[in-house]
Design a protein around this motif. Structure first.
Motif: not given
Length: 710
Positions: A188-213
């Motif tokens: 077992l190996v851990s990690g975060f954040p989760e990048l793909v959740v149940d088949g859906v890739a996480v996206t943000c309005s801006s890759a550099t916005a403080t609201t992203c991840f």
């Protein structure tokens, strides 16, 4: 579920809404990267190694696609340690063919951010992110993980995914943050954040916005990256390393890494340690990525935790894949029990191979042995996977070979029917042969085992051998297949003991069979009313059920078909009285029906004076032939007197007094047809004929009304 502290809530608050919307799949800007395949090789069965080049950003990407159902494929990770090791160095000691860096870590105190398991042994909580002493640290319990066990692969979502957005139902304990391990976890190996959740890739309005991840700020800059993911069928592990911080490769934002893993086929994916830690080592090739460049040109960085892929026939692991979810059981124990030898595919020895010895002795001509040592965690241990065909109670035994069975406090763990039972055994006691461990209820199927460990928390003397040879399961009590039909068994539940259940066609008329339900076994039924066949001797009258109802007939008690009171009074009853039927009945009277009831009697003296005869000329005789007198009246012999007139009433006063039925009481009214005009009254004979008839009728009426003499 571990509580979120207020300080951590404050750090996450700004990004909560934006990423929560992204996780539930609301419309959002795309952050897809464009992949161009540069090369692909298959260095071992079940393993594909690819190099990609991306544009926007321009980066080099190395990918290992690992088929978990490939022959000899097993997944390993790093045992608990207090030192940092490069992927290549660790692969050299573990026997891995491919190795990458794994979880994030800190060196003071030395621990990884999340949970960790290697060779079936969990890292102590002080060396992982589980310890409560780290509860105030920003990363505490943020992690998710990917894990592998016998014939399975699984994952658990990160804390952020479990506490934001739509409720999750996938993965291990989807609503529990920092859950307990799935039983039987080997790596077992851990990690975060989760990048793909149940088949859906996480996206943000801006890759550099403080609201992203919001759970990890360094995802908003381009860095070297390492990620791991699973396909939806859990049959492929995806390991990816992105080079960065060099003139030829810029690294990736978090959203770009998410797009990459989605395009590679991940259903779930996690960000692992990156930056200067990102590295992929391949046996025979060394570091395929720019591991030193990722580290700012300072050489390959040592890390605390790794992913390792063991593949190919030379890795020391069984040919049977270790984590294929569609694999058939390695061995099935029958209802009476059975033996699992150390040569079976269900046996596996873990830990450094240098500390395992094999000799030609024991059950099946071979056994494994190692030495006990003082430690809080095992180093070398082994297990026998148990899959039973029939649930029941079994005695578990181990095979002793005296030369190699020495240690007095050998620890066994038996997992049966979801429970784990620890047993301490003195392997040095007694003679050779099968020894009892205990008796437990086993469920039908797998996820059960017997394990043996080499560690003891106390002092251990030298040369304290521990033997791992064969184990045996012996059925306790009655069971289906023991040859006895027990009270709880039936022909349905255990035909082997109780015999086959009777059935139509087996040649014997048994149980509930009859000539009706099974003529083949019981013979044809004798003719009888109710057997469904109109047999000889049966009629519609004697057996309407078989022969059908009889057609309607007079006398059958039912007024059917064309029957009536006239044609069948027996069924339809007598007809009601009717004028002309010869019987004066019902509402009939002499006035309404003289044919049945006779003429009414003279009404008597009170009826009034006899009407006078109407005046008129006596009808003249017609000219022509004279055939005789105009009127001839025969005297009634019973009367003895000549008639009073030429017309006498047929039922006069004397007849009325005597009764209509008395002989001679009636006299006929004789009208000689010769007196009628030959042509009739409508044929030119004139009115004389009509007058004559009227006079005759008037005379007859007068005669009827005469009173009889008193």
């Amino acid at each position: 579920m571990a509580p979120l502290r207020s300080a951590r809530r404050a750090r996450l608050a700004l990004g909560a809404l934006a990423v929560a919307v992204a996780l539930v799949g609301a419309p959002r800007p795309a952050s897809a990267v464009t992949l161009t395949l540069v090369s692909e090789t298959t260095p071992w069965t079940g393993v594909k190694l690819r190099k990609y080049r991306t544009s926007s950003p321009a980066a080099n990407v190395w990918v290992a696609l690992v088929s978990l159902c490939g022959s000899h494929v097993h997944v390993e990770s790093t045992k608990a340690t207090t030192s940092l090791t490069t992927a290549g160095a660790w692969a050299g000691t573990s026997g891995a063919q491919i190795a990458t860096n794994g979880d994030f870590y800190l060196t003071s105190p030395f621990h990884v951010y999340g949970d960790a398991v290697a060779s079936g042994v969990r890292w102590p909580s002080a060396r992982s992110g589980l310890a409560s002493t780290y509860a105030s640290d920003w990363y505490y319990h943020h992690y998710g993980w990917i894990a592998f066990g016998p014939d399975w692969a699984d994952f658990t979502h990160t804390e952020y995914v479990k506490t934001h957005g739509a409720a999750r139902t996938t993965g291990w304990k989807p609503t529990t943050v920092a859950p307990s391990l799935r039983p039987g976890t080997l790596a077992l190996v851990s990690g975060f954040p989760e990048l793909v959740v149940d088949g859906v890739a996480v996206t943000c309005s801006s890759a550099t916005a403080t609201t992203c991840f919001p759970d990890r700020s360094d995802m908003r800059a381009r860095h070297p990256r390492t990620a791991s993911g699973l396909t939806q069928d859990k049959k492929t592990l995806i390991l990816a390393v992105v080079d960065g911080r060099t003139s030829s490769s810029s690294g990736m934002y978090g959203v770009e890494l998410a797009s990459l893993m989605k395009q590679l086929g991940a259903y779930v994916a996690f960000n692992n340690d990156g930056g200067g830690s990102s590295q992929m080592w391949v046996r025979g090739q060394g570091y395929v990525d720019d591991a030193s460049g990722n580290n700012g040109g300072g050489g390959v960085r040592g890390v605390a935790n790794h992913w390792g892929i063991l593949a190919g026939s030379g890795n020391g692991r069984p040919a049977r894949p270790g984590h294929c979810v569609s694999s058939a059981p390695c061995q099935v124990i029958g209802p009476s029990g059975g033996t699992i030898d150390d040569s079976s595919a269900c046996f596996q020895a873990f830990g450094p191979s240098a500390y395992w010895r094999t000799v030609s002795a024991g059950n099946g001509g071979g056994l494994h042995w190692t030495n006990a040592f003082s430690s809080s965690t095992p180093s070398n241990w082994a297990w026998w996977q148990v899959d039973v065909q029939q649930a029941g109670q079994y005695e578990v035994q181990w095979n002793k070979v005296a030369t190699y069975a020495v240690y007095a406090k050998t620890r066994y763990v038996v997992r049966a029917s979801g429970g784990e039972h620890t047993v301490i055994v003195d392997q040095g006691a007694g003679s050779n042969g099968w020894k009892d461990l205990g008796t437990w209820d086993f469920a039908a199927g797998g996820d059960q085992w017997v394990a043996i460990y080499d560690n003891d928390s106390g002092a251990v003397a030298a040369d304290q051998h521990i033997v791992a040879d064969a184990i045996r399961l012996v059925r306790v009590g009655p069971w289906c297949g023991d040859g006895d039909c027990e009270q709880s068994e039936t022909c349905q539940s255990c035909p082997g003991d109780c015999g086959a259940c009777p059935s139509c066609g087996d040649g014997a008329c048994n149980g509930a069979e009859t000539c009706v339900s099974c003529a083949g076994d019981c013979g044809a039924c004798p003719a009888s009313c109710g057997d469904g066949a109109c047999d000889v001797g049966e009629t519609c009258a004697s057996c309407p059920g078989d022969c059908g109802a009889c057609p309607p007939t007079c006398g059958d008690g039912a007024c059917n078909g064309e029957e009536s009171c006239e044609s069948c009074p027996e069924d339809c009853g007598a007809c009601p009285p009717a004028c002309g039927d010869g019987a004066c009945g019902g509402d009939e009277s002499c006035e309404s029906c003289p044919e049945d009831c006779g003429f009414c009697p003279d009404p008597g003296p009170d009826a009034g004076p006899e009407p006078a005869a109407e005046p008129g000329p006596e009808p003249a005789a017609e000219s022509g032939e004279d055939d005789g007198p105009a009127d001839v009246v025969e005297p009634d012999p019973s009367d003895g007197a000549a008639p009073d007139t030429a017309f006498d009433a047929a039922a006069g006063d004397d007849a009325a007094a005597a009764g209509a039925s008395s002989p001679g009481a009636q006299r006929a009214i004789h009208v000689d047809s010769r007196e009628l005009p030959a042509e009739g009254c409508g044929a030119g004979g004139g009115p004389d004929g009509v007058l004559w008839l009227a006079a005759a009728a008037s005379l007859a009426l007068a005669t009827r009304r005469r009173r009889a003499p008193r």
